[in-house]
Write an enzyme that holds these catalytic residues in place. Structure first.
Site, PDB file in Angstrom:
ATOM      1  N   GLY A 186       0.872  -1.065   0.036  1.00 16.84           N
ATOM      2  CA  GLY A 186      -0.079  -0.181  -0.148  1.00 16.84           C
ATOM      3  C   GLY A 186       0.910   1.234  -0.142  1.00 16.84           C
ATOM      4  N   ASN A 212       1.661   3.244  -2.398  1.00 20.96           N
ATOM      5  CA  ASN A 212       1.304   4.020  -3.487  1.00 20.96           C
ATOM      6  C   ASN A 212       0.008   4.373  -3.132  1.00 20.96           C
ATOM      7  OD1 ASN A 212       2.424   4.102  -6.215  1.00 20.96           O
ATOM      8  ND2 ASN A 212       3.007   2.231  -5.646  1.00 20.96           N
ATOM      9  N   LEU A 220      -2.971  -6.725  -7.545  1.00 21.14           N
ATOM     10  CA  LEU A 220      -1.877  -8.590  -8.755  1.00 21.14           C
ATOM     11  C   LEU A 220      -3.280  -9.422  -9.586  1.00 21.14           C
ATOM     12  CD1 LEU A 220       0.093  -9.940  -6.207  1.00 21.14           C
ATOM     13  CD2 LEU A 220       0.653  -8.489  -8.087  1.00 21.14           C
ATOM     14  N   ASN A 237      -3.572   2.184 -14.203  1.00 23.56           N
ATOM     15  CA  ASN A 237      -2.581   1.430 -13.218  1.00 23.56           C
ATOM     16  C   ASN A 237      -0.838   2.361 -12.954  1.00 23.56           C
ATOM     17  OD1 ASN A 237      -1.828  -0.809 -12.261  1.00 23.56           O
ATOM     18  ND2 ASN A 237      -0.443  -2.169 -14.226  1.00 23.56           N
ATOM     19  N   HIS A 274       2.906   1.002 -12.994  1.00 28.30           N
ATOM     20  CA  HIS A 274       3.811  -0.898 -13.872  1.00 28.30           C
ATOM     21  C   HIS A 274       5.096   0.090 -13.546  1.00 28.30           C
ATOM     22  CE1 HIS A 274       4.743  -4.939 -14.915  1.00 28.30           C
ATOM     23  NE2 HIS A 274       5.977  -4.320 -15.626  1.00 28.30           N
ATOM     24  N   ASP A 302      -0.920  -5.072 -18.626  1.00 25.68           N
ATOM     25  CA  ASP A 302       0.195  -4.356 -19.412  1.00 25.68           C
ATOM     26  C   ASP A 302       0.170  -3.869 -20.753  1.00 25.68           C
ATOM     27  OD1 ASP A 302       1.306  -4.198 -16.015  1.00 25.68           O
ATOM     28  OD2 ASP A 302       2.391  -5.516 -16.792  1.00 25.68           O
TER      29      ASP A 302
HETATM   30  C1  GRF Z   1       4.325  -0.827  -7.150  1.00 28.73           C
HETATM   31  O1  GRF Z   1       5.554  -0.850  -7.410  1.00 28.73           O
HETATM   32  C2  GRF Z   1       3.545  -0.710  -8.341  1.00 28.73           C
HETATM   33  O2  GRF Z   1       4.558   0.125  -9.387  1.00 28.73           O
HETATM   34  C3  GRF Z   1       3.016  -2.000  -8.942  1.00 28.73           C
HETATM   35  O3  GRF Z   1       3.122  -3.078  -7.686  1.00 28.73           O
HETATM   36  C4  GRF Z   1       3.625  -2.119  -6.353  1.00 28.73           C
HETATM   37  C5  GRF Z   1       2.652  -1.572  -5.553  1.00 28.73           C
HETATM   38  O4  GRF Z   1       3.678  -1.691  -4.062  1.00 28.73           O
HETATM   39  N1  GRF Z   1       1.912  -1.658  -9.743  1.00 28.73           N
HETATM   40  P1  GRF Z   1       2.752  -0.571  -2.608  1.00 28.73           P
HETATM   41  O5  GRF Z   1       1.550  -1.671  -2.617  1.00 28.73           O
HETATM   42  O6  GRF Z   1       1.802   0.181  -3.418  1.00 28.73           O
HETATM   43  O7  GRF Z   1       3.722  -0.507  -2.101  1.00 28.73           O
END
Ligand code: GRF
Length: 181
Positions: free
Chosen positions: A12, A14, A83, A98, A100, A141
């Site tokens: 989490g 992000n 995921l 999204n 990536h 993606d």
């Molecule tokens: C991030 O690296 C993002 O780019 C990818 O999944 C990861 C999520 O990390 N899609 P977090 O759960 O936000 O720490």
């Protein structure tokens, strides 16, 4: 007022960046949707008083979930480390973005998440990596790219040091979400 729904499965980082960025603004995070009951992102939701829902892989493509999303009327669905692949029944109905952790189309697709991406980048002796913020369609993606941010790599970089550089770049995600909204 604009509202977003975040889909996240992991730590989490992000999600927390997005919450911090929009705190007290005209953008509300109406729900956090997660597919794993042990995910740290659920603790963040609890601390921030944002309602979270756990949805299994089998539930994702059901009328119940689709109707719930419709009722919430999000201006945008934001994937932040979610995921599971979203079914076409959802990608056709909503605007979805999204993030990536590589420069797509390089190092994308099934299995390319987290440290798997960074290991593959380092093993390929890339001179640069970065993040891609892109629209989501029913293929992993592959949606149109909205924005990329890059970082240089040196011979000394490891998957771990690359992951730190990527985390820095990911701080840009909320402002791109704002510009989309
Ligand atoms: C991030 O690296 C993002 O780019 C990818 O999944 C990861 C999520 O990390 N899609 P977090 O759960 O936000 O720490």
């Amino acid at each position: 007022m604009k509202s977003i729904i975040i889909f996240a499965s992991g730590n989490g980082t992000n999600t927390q960046n997005i919450i911090n960025y929009f705190r007290g603004s005209e953008v509300v995070i109406s729900k956090i949707i997660c597919n794993y009951s042990g995910a740290k992102v659920l603790d963040i939701a609890r601390n921030e008083n944002i309602e979270s829902i756990i949805i299994s892989k089998d539930q994702l493509d059901t009328d119940g979930v689709i109707n719930l999303l419709k009722q919430l009327e999000p201006d945008l669905i934001v994937l932040a480390g979610f995921l599971l692949k979203l079914p076409k029944s959802i990608t056709d109905l909503f605007r979805i973005v999204n993030i990536h952790p590589s420069l797509l189309p390089k190092f994308g697709g099934k299995g390319m998440w987290g440290m798997n991406v960074h290991k593959a980048v380092i093993e390929s002796f890339e001179e640069e990596s970065g993040i891609t913020i892109h629209w989501v369609n029913e293929n992993y993606d592959e949606g149109n790219i909205i924005k990329q941010y890059k970082c240089k790599l040196s011979d000394l970089d490891t998957p771990e040091t690359l992951s730190e550089k990527i985390k820095e770049l990911e701080l840009n995600y909320p402002s791109v979400i704002k510009s989309i909204l």
